[in-house]
Design an enzyme around this catalytic site. Structure first.
Site, mmCIF file in Angstrom:
data_model
loop_
_atom_site.group_PDB
_atom_site.id
_atom_site.type_symbol
_atom_site.label_atom_id
_atom_site.label_comp_id
_atom_site.label_asym_id
_atom_site.label_seq_id
_atom_site.Cartn_x
_atom_site.Cartn_y
_atom_site.Cartn_z
ATOM 1 N N CYS A 300 0.817 -1.225 0.000
ATOM 2 C CA CYS A 300 0.000 0.000 0.000
ATOM 3 C C CYS A 300 0.852 1.277 0.000
ATOM 4 O O CYS A 300 0.643 2.180 -0.815
ATOM 5 C CB CYS A 300 -0.971 -0.010 1.178
ATOM 6 S SG CYS A 300 -0.191 0.046 2.807
ATOM 7 N N HIS A 348 -2.559 1.067 6.829
ATOM 8 C CA HIS A 348 -2.936 1.006 5.412
ATOM 9 C C HIS A 348 -3.173 2.414 4.886
ATOM 10 O O HIS A 348 -3.534 3.328 5.633
ATOM 11 C CB HIS A 348 -4.196 0.158 5.215
ATOM 12 C CG HIS A 348 -4.465 -0.164 3.776
ATOM 13 N ND1 HIS A 348 -3.712 -1.087 3.073
ATOM 14 C CD2 HIS A 348 -5.380 0.327 2.902
ATOM 15 C CE1 HIS A 348 -4.170 -1.169 1.835
ATOM 16 N NE2 HIS A 348 -5.168 -0.316 1.706
ATOM 17 N N HIS A 360 -5.848 1.802 -4.413
ATOM 18 C CA HIS A 360 -4.938 1.285 -3.391
ATOM 19 C C HIS A 360 -4.519 -0.141 -3.703
ATOM 20 O O HIS A 360 -5.125 -0.830 -4.519
ATOM 21 C CB HIS A 360 -5.576 1.367 -2.001
ATOM 22 C CG HIS A 360 -6.679 0.373 -1.765
ATOM 23 N ND1 HIS A 360 -6.862 -0.275 -0.573
ATOM 24 C CD2 HIS A 360 -7.676 -0.084 -2.572
ATOM 25 C CE1 HIS A 360 -7.906 -1.073 -0.637
ATOM 26 N NE2 HIS A 360 -8.426 -0.977 -1.839
#
Length: 385
Positions: A300, A348, A360
């Site tokens: 990420c 994240h 993402h």
């Protein structure tokens, strides 16, 4: 005389059937024992429900995400420390070269004194393994020329500097070793969590997997609904801001007054955001791989770092450091290009693309994709530039 026949009746043997007391008792004891064991044995753990499996798997992936950020941090620290160690070792080598050069110069002085017969005590000083004991001898220093005295002073300085560099390099190597150990630990943690998640999923039947997929679809649908609601709110806010700008412009007589639509960051940020999102969209479909920074796969924070690099902005490697860059913004005020962070531990991150959606790199087993920012609990958002 012939033998006489016997007149006694043959004895009849009677078999008695006595009960097998020993065997029967053992059998009864065995039955009793088995019954007791069955009664006292711990009941088998009930199989978890699909909802419980979903929560457990999500938790494991989240923990793997946190461990991935720890891995990224350790890897960055290790790389930085390696560069520092290499620089220190190079500097120490250069100091050693200078020290040897000065030592040769001192040796030439000693040789010259030897040829002129003045070997003692000056030559003894120059040729000694440890000339430090001679530094305070004023009589000896008085015999030296100014050039010789400078050479001795340089030698002493270079000795100290070389020793200091060696100590610094040694300490830096120790720090590097610690960083590498942390790197190995984080890597093992990631692998352990992912293995556990895969093990849970592999035990599901086809029917259970179908039910799990249905739960995921419901979760995605709810997240999408919230994204659409945010999009409506943002559109209404933008329209209101544009209308207010027009009215203000009309009062001042400065033209049509189309305004900026409430962007607040100006066209400069919008231009950078376009580059960021163009890069991010081009990565859609590439696999998530923990610790990866491209170009064939990403985690990420590796994706967000690479995307913003396209706009000339260097972000740190981890989510924990990226969240500290730029300006904090509320969810209602998000603009394309902003970074959205998730979970309380900030493990994240995604790139906001507008309308409540983001690009993402989700998790192991998934590809880079567009998704609602409400798919996970939002921690906060930042505008990097």
């Amino acid at each position: 005389m012939p033998a006489l026949a016997s007149h006694r009746k043959p004895r009849t043997r009677v078999r008695t059937t006595t009960p097998a007391v020993g065997l029967t008792t053992a059998a009864l004891a065995s039955v009793t024992l088995l019954s007791t064991q069955s009664a006292t044995a711990a009941p088998a753990e009930p199989k978890p429900s699909i909802e419980e499996v979903q929560k457990k798997v999500d938790a494991l992936y989240r923990q793997a995400g946190t461990a991935t950020q720890q891995y990224n941090k350790a890897k960055s620290a290790s790389a930085e420390q390696r560069s520092k160690v290499d620089a220190l070792l190079e500097a120490a080598a250069k100091r050693a070269d200078k020290l040897n050069e000065t030592r040769r110069e001192l040796g030439s002085y000693a040789a010259a004194q030897y040829r002129t017969g003045a070997i003692a005590p000056t030559a003894t000083f120059f040729l000694a393994d440890d000339p430090q004991s001679y530094f305070d001898q004023d009589q000896l220093m008085a015999r030296m020329t100014s050039q010789q005295q400078k050479a001795v002073a340089d030698f002493r300085t270079q000795q100290k500097e070389a020793a200091a560099k060696r100590v610094e390099a040694t300490k830096s190597l120790e720090t590097l070793t610690e960083s590498q150990a942390s790197l190995r630990t984080s890597k093992q943690q990631v692998q352990t969590k992912l293995t556990e998640a895969r093990s849970l999923l592999s035990k599901l039947t086809a029917e259970e997997k179908a039910r799990l997929a249905e739960l995921e679809r419901k979760k995605e649908a709810e997240a999408k609904r919230k994204a659409e609601e945010l999009a409506r709110q943002q559109a209404a806010a933008k329209e209101k801001a544009e209308q207010a700008a027009k009215e203000e412009a009309a009062k001042e007589g400065t033209g049509s007054g189309t305004g900026t639509g409430g962007t607040g960051s100006g066209s400069g940020y919008a231009s950078k955001a376009e580059k960021v999102l163009a890069f991010a969209r081009a990565q859609i479909g590439k696999p998530y791989v923990w610790g990866a920074t491209g170009p064939s796969s990403y985690d990420c924070s590796g994706l967000t770092q690479a995307a913003w690099r396209e706009a000339g902005v260097d972000l740190p490697r981890t989510t924990w450091d990226q969240v500290e860059v730029g300006t904090r913004v509320a969810t209602a005020d998000l603009q394309p290009g902003d970074l959205v962070f998730f979970y309380d531990d900030i493990s994240h991150v995604g790139i906001y693309k507008g309308d409540g959606m983001m690009v993402h790199a989700p998790k192991p087993g998934a590809n880079v994709r567009e998704e609602s920012i409400y798919y996970m609990p939002i921690y906060g958002s930042v505008r990097p530039a």
